[in-house]
Design an enzyme around this catalytic site. Structure first.
Site, PDB file in Angstrom:
ATOM      1  N   TRP A  64       0.830  -1.195   0.000  1.00 52.40           N
ATOM      2  CA  TRP A  64       0.000   0.000   0.000  1.00 52.40           C
ATOM      3  C   TRP A  64       0.871   1.253   0.000  1.00 52.40           C
ATOM      4  CZ3 TRP A  64      -3.772   1.956  -2.038  1.00 52.40           C
ATOM      5  CH2 TRP A  64      -4.685   2.826  -1.473  1.00 52.40           C
ATOM      6  N   GLY A 114      -9.855   3.454   0.906  1.00 58.28           N
ATOM      7  CA  GLY A 114     -10.238   2.925  -0.406  1.00 58.28           C
ATOM      8  C   GLY A 114     -11.712   3.042  -0.651  1.00 58.28           C
ATOM      9  N   ALA A 154      -3.990  -2.380  -3.629  1.00 58.13           N
ATOM     10  CA  ALA A 154      -2.742  -1.807  -4.142  1.00 58.13           C
ATOM     11  C   ALA A 154      -2.373  -2.409  -5.500  1.00 58.13           C
ATOM     12  CB  ALA A 154      -1.619  -2.042  -3.139  1.00 58.13           C
ATOM     13  N   LYS A 206     -14.241  -3.593   8.294  1.00 62.03           N
ATOM     14  CA  LYS A 206     -14.406  -4.406   7.083  1.00 62.03           C
ATOM     15  C   LYS A 206     -13.523  -5.644   7.118  1.00 62.03           C
ATOM     16  CE  LYS A 206     -10.645  -3.142   4.332  1.00 62.03           C
ATOM     17  NZ  LYS A 206     -10.075  -1.800   4.284  1.00 62.03           N
ATOM     18  N   ASP A 231     -15.582  -0.089   0.376  1.00 54.76           N
ATOM     19  CA  ASP A 231     -14.416  -0.688   1.024  1.00 54.76           C
ATOM     20  C   ASP A 231     -14.760  -2.068   1.594  1.00 54.76           C
ATOM     21  OD1 ASP A 231     -11.731  -0.454   1.588  1.00 54.76           O
ATOM     22  OD2 ASP A 231     -12.021   0.535   3.511  1.00 54.76           O
TER      23      ASP A 231
END
Lengths: 331, 331
Positions: free
Chosen positions: B15, B139, B143, B194, B247
């Site tokens: 990332w 996000g 990545a 998440k 996300d």
């Protein structure tokens, strides 16, 4: 003598077969109409639908199979329609029996192309079925996973909650959970709109957009769906419930969805006509796109995704350009 | 002489490398700290990060690479932290330079295990960084897709909207769209939660649940996330925006997500310890689960999914039984 109302399923496809399988877990007598004589005879002899969901074992002794729609309509009280919307009208045109007093449940995801109505509206407008006798059975539910007895959740919507409960009780079982709703308009529009978003997802995939963008597209789709449905029928609903968001996701993320596949071909450069020809059937979202677009000309919701799909499918615009422009309208 | 504030990235993973790639499209001088001397030298010579996102071409002439965190902190104004949360504290413990006056942006998805804080809170509580100097970059964004230059959308959150805009302007470009937000708490918690839902998705997949259930799980997850975040920091937010729902989806539906993979192994019968050992790294959601569960003991949101994951990961309960029970709480 039992006075329990009797249930029949109309339609011979995967989803109809899946519903028959669910009902068979709970009922000894289920009406089942399909137009193919061959399929009826095959099921009676071989206990499997020859054409659709053929892995599901069926139990002919519980089934009152018929290839005469009038016979089934005459003998049953609850009629669950699971005929693809593109063929619904031609099937209903065969009716000589009256639908008066019948309870109609739609398990059809789409719009009736000839009338431009969602199925519930079609029965209301064309057959004078009162709204309290109209219901909707909706997913998220791939029929294939019902055949595999994988846990699935259905939403049963009807203004008359007793009728919703009646159907719900007969569908639920070991691998089926059900939920009751009174939002027949919203759940039916969600089931229809999701096919448009699945086409959009397919187009993007075909054009080479990745998973990052896909998630942005789905996030924008559910917000657009909320705006659209609110304009059509304003009521308190949580758009993130399974019947709306879940149904969008199971279709939008499915590589088996015919609508997504159709979109994917267009994204890869097929013309609309050749994509249809290759698939040898019309994706429901194709009709849904036109109807939703036209309806929204009156309603005026902000629907950049539907608009984009419409201009690719009906205005002959180039998918690549249309979707490049769409990306600037999403966030 | 330019007085434009200077930006550095801290971290050497995928990332961090992706953020460097984005910034490189807009800036001629970017600070980049990573702890590996070998990686720094490799990038200088070979223009690729040897260990992470190695397909991305880097431009050493634009990069002020360092393996001394103090040098980077001293020379730069905006510090974008992209160090896995599990290693953040040990990296920050090396600091002799002050963080006073620095603008800290967190691109870290998770909780600092030692403090139990999300990253923004950690800098606020442990380093007295005022909240107007703290921001979040979130996000949905793998990545790997940045390396492939696939269109991705980032949300840049900061109470001070000018600082959010400053960072936003330097990240956006040909394949990166950005959106500004003032919800640093909500976006950071979403990014952390998440990962727990991705573990849950993985466990279900490992246990044999299908796509129908997966969509129900995601639909319930976003509703649970909304309830949780509202208890932590109540403000007007649309949970269906990309920074929250997007996300969740990009992670929950990704077969590459480490968190989902970790859950999948547990669903397939690995013990928590052996799953960790096999993966040779700890999935961020592992820590997040404990922190979210503990925090919610005070907050009292209804969180059946987090509770289920917690009891599998920390109470040694059998995943199959726990998730069977969970399915009765979802709808």
């Amino acid at each position: 003598m039992s006075t329990d109302p009797k249930i029949a399923v109309l339609g011979g496809g995967s989803w109809a077969t899946a519903i028959i399988k669910m009902l068979s877990e709970n009922l000894d007598n289920i009406g089942w109409y399909m137009r193919s004589v061959y399929a009826v005879e095959h099921i009676k002899r071989n206990k499997h639908n020859p054409n659709y969901l053929s892995s599901a074992e069926l139990h002919p002794e519980q089934l009152d199979l018929s290839y005469d729609i009038n016979e089934t309509v005459k003998n049953y009280d609850y009629l669950i329609f699971a005929i693809p919307s593109a063929f619904l009208k031609s099937e209903l045109d065969k009716l000589t029996e009256s639908l008066e007093g019948k309870i109609i449940f739609s398990a059809i995801k789409g719009i009736v192309p000839e009338s431009g109505y969602i199925v519930g509206e079609h029965f209301f407008e064309e057959y004078n079925i009162p709204f309290e006798n109209i219901g909707v059975i909706t997913g998220p539910c791939h029929a294939e996973e019902v055949a595999m007895e994988r846990l699935s959740y259905l939403t049963i919507a009807c203004q008359d909650q007793d009728k919703a409960k009646f159907v719900s009780k007969r569908l639920k079982g070991r691998y089926i959970r059900t939920k009751i709703s009174d939002d027949i308009i919203g759940t039916e529009y969600a089931a229809m709109l999701k096919n448009i978003y699945a086409i959009a997802a397919g187009i993007c995939h075909g054009l080479g957009y990745g998973d990052n963008f896909q998630s942005v597209l789905m996030s924008n789709s559910i917000r657009e769906m909320k705006r659209f449905i609110r304009k059509v029928h304003k009521m308190k609903r949580n758009i993130n419930n399974s019947a709306y968001l879940g149904d969008l996701l199971v279709t939008g993320y499915s590589t088996f969805s015919r609508n997504r596949m159709f979109g994917n071909m267009i994204g890869k450069g097929y013309t609309v006509k050749s994509a249809m020809f290759e698939m040898s059937m019309v994706a429901e979202g194709y009709y849904a796109t036109k109807s939703a677009y036209k309806l929204n000309q009156e309603k005026g919701a902000r629907t950049p995704i539907i608009d984009a799909v419409y201009s690719v499918l009906y205005d002959g615009k180039e998918a690549k350009k249309v979707f490049e422009k769409l990306t600037t309208k999403l966030n």
